[in-house]
Design a protein around this motif. Sequence first.
Motif, mmCIF file in Angstrom:
data_model
loop_
_atom_site.group_PDB
_atom_site.id
_atom_site.type_symbol
_atom_site.label_atom_id
_atom_site.label_comp_id
_atom_site.label_asym_id
_atom_site.label_seq_id
_atom_site.Cartn_x
_atom_site.Cartn_y
_atom_site.Cartn_z
ATOM 1 N N LYS A 48 0.840 -1.215 0.000
ATOM 2 C CA LYS A 48 0.000 0.000 0.000
ATOM 3 C C LYS A 48 0.870 1.259 0.000
ATOM 4 C CE LYS A 48 1.016 1.949 4.013
ATOM 5 N NZ LYS A 48 2.243 1.534 4.387
ATOM 6 N N GLU A 86 -0.516 9.379 7.218
ATOM 7 C CA GLU A 86 0.284 8.568 8.133
ATOM 8 C C GLU A 86 0.526 9.367 9.403
ATOM 9 O OE1 GLU A 86 1.165 10.383 5.291
ATOM 10 O OE2 GLU A 86 2.248 8.650 4.508
ATOM 11 N N HIS A 87 0.666 8.702 10.480
ATOM 12 C CA HIS A 87 0.829 9.262 11.839
ATOM 13 C C HIS A 87 -0.456 9.914 12.351
ATOM 14 C CE1 HIS A 87 4.980 8.194 12.333
ATOM 15 N NE2 HIS A 87 5.186 8.560 11.074
ATOM 16 N N VAL A 104 -3.347 9.297 11.479
ATOM 17 C CA VAL A 104 -4.333 8.214 11.552
ATOM 18 C C VAL A 104 -4.274 7.481 12.906
ATOM 19 C CG1 VAL A 104 -2.810 6.452 10.475
ATOM 20 C CG2 VAL A 104 -5.283 6.271 10.188
ATOM 21 N N HIS A 127 4.919 -3.062 15.342
ATOM 22 C CA HIS A 127 4.860 -1.919 16.253
ATOM 23 C C HIS A 127 3.610 -2.029 17.088
ATOM 24 C CE1 HIS A 127 2.236 1.271 14.242
ATOM 25 N NE2 HIS A 127 2.318 0.376 13.311
ATOM 26 N N PRO A 179 -0.569 -0.507 16.149
ATOM 27 C CA PRO A 179 -0.792 0.003 14.788
ATOM 28 C C PRO A 179 -2.194 0.603 14.642
ATOM 29 C CG PRO A 179 -0.663 -2.405 14.814
ATOM 30 C CD PRO A 179 -0.522 -1.953 16.226
ATOM 31 N N SER A 180 -2.344 1.537 13.720
ATOM 32 C CA SER A 180 -3.672 2.117 13.518
ATOM 33 C C SER A 180 -4.607 1.113 12.845
ATOM 34 C CB SER A 180 -3.586 3.372 12.643
ATOM 35 O OG SER A 180 -3.188 3.018 11.337
ATOM 36 N N ASP A 225 -2.678 -0.198 7.489
ATOM 37 C CA ASP A 225 -1.841 -0.996 6.580
ATOM 38 C C ASP A 225 -2.447 -2.374 6.343
ATOM 39 O OD1 ASP A 225 -0.215 1.188 6.809
ATOM 40 O OD2 ASP A 225 1.586 0.089 7.370
HETATM 41 C C1 MEV Z 1 2.784 3.206 8.871
HETATM 42 O O1 MEV Z 1 2.616 2.678 7.548
HETATM 43 C C2 MEV Z 1 1.689 4.197 9.152
HETATM 44 C C3 MEV Z 1 1.745 4.863 10.513
HETATM 45 O O2 MEV Z 1 0.683 5.831 10.524
HETATM 46 C C4 MEV Z 1 1.556 3.894 11.650
HETATM 47 C C5 MEV Z 1 0.155 3.321 11.725
HETATM 48 O O3 MEV Z 1 -0.769 3.819 11.116
HETATM 49 O O4 MEV Z 1 -0.009 2.341 12.485
HETATM 50 C C6 MEV Z 1 3.043 5.618 10.728
#
Ligand code: MEV
Length: 310
Positions: A9, A15-16, A18, A136, A139-140, A143
């Motif tokens: 993707k 990003e962030h 989210v 991590h 995660p949001s 992905d």
């Molecule tokens: C990583 O592809 C995207 C971030 O926003 C982390 C997330 O959404 O979990 C940095």
Amino acid sequence: MAEGYGYGKTILFGEHFVVYGLPAIASALGNKTTAVVEDAGKYELVDDRPATPQYKKEKYEEQVESNKLIFDACKVDVEKTPLKITLAGDLYAASGVGASAASAAAIARALNDHFQLGYDDKRINEVAYEGEKGYHGKPSGIDNTAAVYGGLIWFVKNLEGGANTMERLKMPEPTEIVLGNTGLTSSTKEVVGDVRANREAEPEKYKKIFDEYSEIVKSAREALTSGGLKAVGELMNRNHNLLQEITVSCKELDFLVELALDNGAYGAKLTGTGRGGLMQALTPGKELQDKVAAAMEKEGFTTFKTRIGV
Ligand code: MEV
């Protein structure tokens, strides 16, 4: 033996942001990671994905943790039922393209098939989300959602823990983009953690940035779905500026963004975690796409040419 897949993707917006419940827009790539699962004498993971140098080494421990979380979620005991898992496919594993989520989705699909678990896409997505946690902690979910469902999506994380919002978006026509690879691998866990700490340290500054991002993503949805590509490009540039402000860009990403704009890209921004990984440039038409990609390659960077809104 069974095979599964997960899409790569690119995050067009958000990003962030989210992570904090603001909407984001992502497009799956045509490229996929595949996973083949077969019975074996002992558990073995073979990683044949094409990858940025050092990527696999740097992500190895997180990958082991991720696979463990996937097995637990599927109630598969690889000590009792040893498996060989082979990862491959045409998705180049690098920071920014959702490589970890694509492989988690691929393994979840392959296990589902191999053990006849009867999972639907919703459950596959839940399992892939568990796998993402290995890379991590929190995660949001954007992905893995893009990796499982594909297409162009509007995604909002439910901060209360309920179901996230995923809406499919439609562009009037697919359009070309270039992904430029810094060749640097970054840790999502670390970068997300830094943003959180900075936001806590400077709440007012971050509130202003987050408010501005909220306006950007609303306009971006409108522009993307109505085919206003010049406006999409300008909004990408503004989004990149905000990502610089929250310190997730780096000099290599900024260099590629500037280079793309100098060569006629409608807009450009980093994609994914940042501080390395990839950036993307909006380059409608094959000619512009080739020109921007050639400019990056001339400077020694690898590129991927693809389309969004397919
Ligand atoms: C990583 O592809 C995207 C971030 O926003 C982390 C997330 O959404 O979990 C940095």
